[in-house]
Design an enzyme around this catalytic site. Structure first.
Site, PDB file in Angstrom:
ATOM      1  N   VAL A  33       1.693   1.345   0.709  1.00  0.00           N
ATOM      2  CA  VAL A  33       0.946   2.381   1.229  1.00  0.00           C
ATOM      3  C   VAL A  33       1.250   3.722   0.851  1.00  0.00           C
ATOM      4  O   VAL A  33       0.376   4.549   0.700  1.00  0.00           O
ATOM      5  CB  VAL A  33       1.043   2.059   2.835  1.00  0.00           C
ATOM      6  CG1 VAL A  33       2.203   2.472   3.601  1.00  0.00           C
ATOM      7  CG2 VAL A  33      -0.384   2.711   3.381  1.00  0.00           C
ATOM      8  N   ASP A  34       2.661   4.043   0.635  1.00  0.00           N
ATOM      9  CA  ASP A  34       3.252   5.201   0.424  1.00  0.00           C
ATOM     10  C   ASP A  34       2.470   5.629  -1.156  1.00  0.00           C
ATOM     11  O   ASP A  34       2.077   6.644  -1.369  1.00  0.00           O
ATOM     12  CB  ASP A  34       4.495   5.218   0.098  1.00  0.00           C
ATOM     13  CG  ASP A  34       5.320   6.704   0.013  1.00  0.00           C
ATOM     14  OD1 ASP A  34       4.626   7.520   0.390  1.00  0.00           O
ATOM     15  OD2 ASP A  34       6.545   6.422  -0.070  1.00  0.00           O
TER      16      ASP A  34
END
Ligand code: ADP
Length: 168
Positions: A33-34
């Site tokens: 997700v980063d």
């Protein structure tokens, strides 16, 4: 009254005040997700992360803490970066995972954010079993004292969606 939603989707597409990033302590981007947030949000987010790291957290953002940056090119106005526990390394993973949610909502309150989207923090590369992470995330948000009015859990795939739906 806090409303909780559980949906399947991509957190970078959420039209909410703030999205939460499952960051790592270096605040220098990563996978999952980063990576998606930095790709879609553009360099401004990464540059702000690097400044925060240098000025406030030279040793890295501790697990369970949260900091905010702008949202860059994302629909969301802010990104709240929090560091989840690495499941096998943490001696208190449940407490640290709960802290991520509490601290993210505290930062959201400071910003004046009313709607916040969370991913399944720690349940990817950091190895937290979804069936354990989901009830902790949900219970912590439900019991939080916050001015946030909407929390949306945005789950990337069907397995995560099912874990959160079952834990609701
Ligand atoms: P961590 O390092 O905290 O485990 P990850 O990013 O590896 O964080 O994974 C956390 C969860 O986020 C996983 O369930 C993963 O499938 C999910 N995820 C990955 N990309 C996205 C995205 N774009 N939107 C929402 N969730 C995502």
């Amino acid at each position: 009254m806090l409303q909780i939603e559980i949906v399947q989707g991509d957190i970078t597409e959420q039209d909410v005040d703030a999205i939460v990033n499952a960051a790592n302590s270096s605040l220098s981007g990563g996978g999952g997700v980063d990576g998606a947030i930095h790709r879609r949000g553009g360099r401004a987010i990464l540059e702000e992360c690097r400044r925060i790291r240098a000025e406030r957290y030279p040793d890295g953002l501790p697990t369970g803490q949260a900091v905010a940056t702008g949202g860059g090119r994302l629909p969301a106005r802010w990104v709240i970066h929090t560091v989840g526990p690495i499941y096998v390394r943490s001696s208190a993973p449940a407490r640290e995972l709960a802290s991520c949610h509490i601290e993210s909502l505290r930062v959201a309150d400071e910003l004046g954010a009313r709607s916040v989207a969370f991913p399944a923090i720690s349940a990817g590369i950091y190895g937290y079993p979804l069936h354990e992470a989901a009830p902790i995330a949900l219970r912590t948000v439900r019991e939080a004292r916050t001015s946030v009015e909407l929390v949306r859990f945005v789950l990337f795939d069907e397995v995560a969606l099912r874990a959160f739906t079952l834990a609701e």
